[in-house]
Scaffold this active site. Structure first.
Site, PDB file in Angstrom:
ATOM      1  N   LYS A  17       0.854  -1.196   0.000  1.00 28.26           N
ATOM      2  CA  LYS A  17       0.000   0.000   0.000  1.00 28.26           C
ATOM      3  C   LYS A  17       0.890   1.246   0.000  1.00 28.26           C
ATOM      4  CE  LYS A  17      -0.825  -1.028   4.826  1.00 28.26           C
ATOM      5  NZ  LYS A  17      -1.753  -1.465   5.801  1.00 28.26           N
ATOM      6  N   GLY A  72       4.337  -7.249  -8.910  1.00 29.84           N
ATOM      7  CA  GLY A  72       3.198  -7.695  -9.701  1.00 29.84           C
ATOM      8  C   GLY A  72       2.668  -6.529 -10.521  1.00 29.84           C
ATOM      9  N   ASP A  83      -0.773 -15.066  -7.361  1.00 29.43           N
ATOM     10  CA  ASP A  83      -2.010 -15.103  -8.152  1.00 29.43           C
ATOM     11  C   ASP A  83      -1.756 -15.531  -9.601  1.00 29.43           C
ATOM     12  OD1 ASP A  83      -2.956 -14.001  -5.794  1.00 29.43           O
ATOM     13  OD2 ASP A  83      -2.966 -11.954  -6.573  1.00 29.43           O
TER      14      ASP A  83
HETATM   15  O1  F6P Z   1      -1.975 -10.629  -4.481  1.00 29.32           O
HETATM   16  C1  F6P Z   1      -1.509 -11.572  -3.570  1.00 29.32           C
HETATM   17  C2  F6P Z   1      -2.485 -11.800  -2.458  1.00 29.32           C
HETATM   18  O2  F6P Z   1      -1.953 -12.780  -1.597  1.00 29.32           O
HETATM   19  C3  F6P Z   1      -3.892 -12.181  -2.909  1.00 29.32           C
HETATM   20  O3  F6P Z   1      -3.976 -13.519  -3.335  1.00 29.32           O
HETATM   21  C4  F6P Z   1      -4.691 -11.824  -1.682  1.00 29.32           C
HETATM   22  O4  F6P Z   1      -6.025 -11.504  -2.008  1.00 29.32           O
HETATM   23  C5  F6P Z   1      -3.988 -10.596  -1.161  1.00 29.32           C
HETATM   24  O5  F6P Z   1      -2.676 -10.624  -1.693  1.00 29.32           O
HETATM   25  C6  F6P Z   1      -3.902 -10.503   0.345  1.00 29.32           C
HETATM   26  O6  F6P Z   1      -3.364  -9.272   0.675  1.00 29.32           O
HETATM   27  P1  F6P Z   1      -2.849  -8.905   2.135  1.00 29.32           P
HETATM   28  O7  F6P Z   1      -1.487  -9.522   2.314  1.00 29.32           O
HETATM   29  O8  F6P Z   1      -2.794  -7.414   2.113  1.00 29.32           O
HETATM   30  O9  F6P Z   1      -3.824  -9.460   3.104  1.00 29.32           O
END
Ligand code: F6P
Length: 358
Positions: free
Chosen positions: A77, A114, A140
């Site tokens: 973020k 990504g 993903d």
């Molecule tokens: O994009 C990778 C991923 O692991 C997704 O599969 C999942 O929805 C998301 O990131 C989870 O994000 P965070 O680590 O912010 O919970």
């Protein structure tokens, strides 16, 4: 010619990131270049002095290759073009990032990320001041132009192992076991792990389902004399009425989650089966990288350095037909790679009688 290059990991972590960094550091050192690891993605460049450290081959003596996560830290973020400030406003901090790169004296940066990270890094590189080369990573596997991104194979392996562990307990208790896996809007993890782990039903966001066809499949399994069933569902699968399921976190951000529980309730009431739900979550991102992830990570790292060596900037390394190639970063971002209806694995699953929900 001696060079000073930077490397950073950006976006959600996954297994195999350290293997990429190790590969870059060793090859660059053989060429007489210096490598600086930028900490916490582009955030490390916002500090003054920038948070970065010199990486040497001694640090990568064979141990770190095996470790999950990223020794550099990462961030998913805080877009520097609209950086969230404490007072709730956003500010464009892209100039500060470019200033940070200039302070470090880096002529090129290898960004391991990504689609979201590459969109930001490319926008920064287009402003001038540094050359960008990309290495794809995402569990993903949704980045275009590459058959595999670093981290995907490990995530699928973990999800497959989860099914291996759920099967005996499902059989012992005559239960329907639902495994909810990650993957965002792409169903690659669910589809691959579901096939490898012997699932009866695989639900992915790309293929709409009906509860009736799920119930029918469970009935068929029971008729065949089997007392349990395994279901894999991708986190972005929606409720039958099309409603997306998300959970709001304390920081106000929404994340996918809840489809496993939703289906568990429905299936239990429609089929009378005792149903249990496992949400695999971040287990898919951590832990030791598999052979395949270590192998592509290492090959990707070498090719990324070769791109810098050849002055081929703005390119992302990619895996196609068991070879490392490179593509324009913008092409990789523009081609979202979800599961297509004619995917070999869709045909494979259907041919085995695995229910895809439709
Ligand atoms: O994009 C990778 C991923 O692991 C997704 O599969 C999942 O929805 C998301 O990131 C989870 O994000 P965070 O680590 O912010 O919970």
């Amino acid at each position: 010619m001696s060079k000073k290059i930077g490397i950073l990991t950006s976006g959600g972590d996954c297994a195999g990131l350290n293997a990429v960094i190790r590969s870059v550091v060793h090859y660059a050192d053989n060429l007489g270049w210096e490598v600086y690891g930028i900490l916490n993605g582009t955030h490390g460049l916002l500090s003054d002095p920038p948070r970065a450290r010199k990486l040497t081959p001694e640090e990568f003596d064979g141990t770190i290759l095996r470790h999950g996560g990223t020794i550099l830290g990462t961030m998913n973020k805080g877009n520097p073009f609209a950086f969230p400030m404490e007072d709730g406003t956003t500010k464009d901090l892209s100039d500060d990032i470019l200033a940070g790169i200039a302070k470090l004296g880096l002529d090129s940066i290898i960004g391991i990320g990504g689609d979201g990270s590459f969109a930001i890094l490319k926008q920064l590189a287009d402003r001038g001041g540094f050359n960008l080369v990309g290495v794809p990573k995402t569990i993903d596997n949704d980045l275009g132009c590459t058959e595999m991104s670093v981290g995907f194979d490990t995530a699928v392996t973990v999800a497959t192992e989860a099914l291996d562990r759920l099967q005996p307990t499902a059989a012992s208790h005559d239960r329907v076991m639902i495994l909810e896996v990650m993957g965002r809007d792409a169903g690659h993890i669910a589809l691959s792990a579901g096939i490898a782990g012997g699932a009866d039903i695989i639900l992915i966001p790309e293929i709409p389902y009906t509860l009736e066809s799920i119930a029918e499949k469970i009935a068929k399994v029971k008729e065949s004399g089997r007392n349990f069933a395994l279901i894999v569902v991708s986190e972005a699968v929606k409720c039958e009425n099309g409603q997306a399921l998300e959970k709001e976190f304390a920081d106000g951000q929404k994340r996918l989650g809840g489809i496993g529980d939703y289906l568990g309730e429905k299936i239990a009431s429609m089929t009378g089966s005792e149903t249990r739900v496992t949400v695999l979550g971040h287990v898919q991102r951590g832990g030791q990288p598999t052979y395949t992830d270590r192998m592509i990570a290492t090959a990707f790292g070498v090719h990324a350095v070769d791109l810098i060596r050849n002055g081929a900037y703005g390119r992302m390394v990619a895996w196609q037909n068991r070879k490392v190639v490179d593509v324009k970063i913008e092409d990789a971002i523009a081609t979202y790679q979800d599961v297509k209806p004619d995917d070999t694995l869709v045909h494979t699953a259907r041919s085995l009688g695995i229910c895809l929900g439709d």
